[in-house]
Design a protein around this motif. Structure first.
Motif, short mmCIF file in Angstrom:
data_model
loop_
_atom_site.label_atom_id
_atom_site.label_comp_id
_atom_site.label_asym_id
_atom_site.label_seq_id
_atom_site.Cartn_x
_atom_site.Cartn_y
_atom_site.Cartn_z
N ASP A 147 0.73 -1.09 -0.05
CA ASP A 147 -0.04 0.02 -0.06
C ASP A 147 0.84 1.45 0.02
N VAL A 148 2.15 1.16 0.25
CA VAL A 148 2.74 2.46 0.16
C VAL A 148 3.46 2.33 -1.28
N GLU A 167 0.44 10.50 -3.46
CA GLU A 167 -0.16 9.25 -3.31
C GLU A 167 0.15 8.71 -1.69
N LEU A 168 1.41 9.09 -1.21
CA LEU A 168 1.57 8.78 0.07
C LEU A 168 1.02 9.23 1.23
N GLN A 184 -1.12 5.93 4.35
CA GLN A 184 -0.70 6.40 5.82
C GLN A 184 -0.63 5.16 6.90
N GLU A 185 -1.64 4.40 6.83
CA GLU A 185 -1.58 3.24 7.46
C GLU A 185 -0.23 2.44 7.55
N GLU A 186 0.23 2.24 6.29
CA GLU A 186 1.32 1.50 6.16
C GLU A 186 2.67 2.57 6.64
N ALA A 212 11.66 3.38 -3.51
CA ALA A 212 12.28 3.06 -2.19
C ALA A 212 12.99 4.32 -1.77
N ALA A 213 13.80 5.02 -2.61
CA ALA A 213 14.38 6.33 -2.27
C ALA A 213 13.50 7.14 -1.73
N VAL A 214 12.49 7.51 -2.76
CA VAL A 214 11.28 8.49 -2.41
C VAL A 214 10.64 8.32 -1.19
N LEU A 215 10.31 6.94 -0.73
CA LEU A 215 9.79 6.50 0.43
C LEU A 215 10.60 6.77 1.64
#
Length: 122
Positions: free
Chosen positions: A44-45, A72-73, A79-81, A108-111
């Motif tokens: 979900d992320v 999207e995040l 947000q839960e994830e 993954a870098a953005v997250l």
């Protein structure tokens, strides 16, 4: 919050990885679950299918991809994830796993950056 690391899902797992979380919507092609040693799959992320296809790992679209992905995040499912990932990171080292070949311009870098910014705001 402990260290947030990035690693390609295809790289061997090591003790220093801590909790290993796959942050792609699709399972990495050709990678067995046993070999991946993933503790949690945070679908979900991951970027939406539409955003992922639009980006296509084209460098010219990187900045806009980051902006769209940040939006999207902010959604309720993500947000839960994110809260779960933050809780995992408070307990110890967290490695975000991705399948993309580009080690610098990937979701993954953005997250990771998003999680770090959220930590600073808190």
């Amino acid at each position: 919050m402990h260290a947030l690391l990035l690693k390609r899902a295809y790289e061997p797992a090591t003790e220093s990885d801590g909790a290993r979380v796959l942050v792609d919507r699709l399972w990495p092609r050709g990678l067995s679950k046993e070999k991946a040693k993933i503790d949690y799959w945070a679908k979900d992320v991951a970027p939406s299918h539409e955003l992922r296809r639009w980006f296509g790992h084209e460098a010219a679209r990187w900045e806009e991809f980051r902006e769209r992905y940040h939006e999207e995040l902010k959604g309720p499912g993500a947000q839960e994830e994110i809260e779960l990932l933050r809780a995992m990171a408070r307990k110890g080292r967290l490695t975000l796993l991705y399948a993309a070949r580009d080690e610098e311009k990937n979701n993954a870098a953005v997250l990771r950056d998003y999680l770090r910014e959220a930590r600073r705001r808190a």
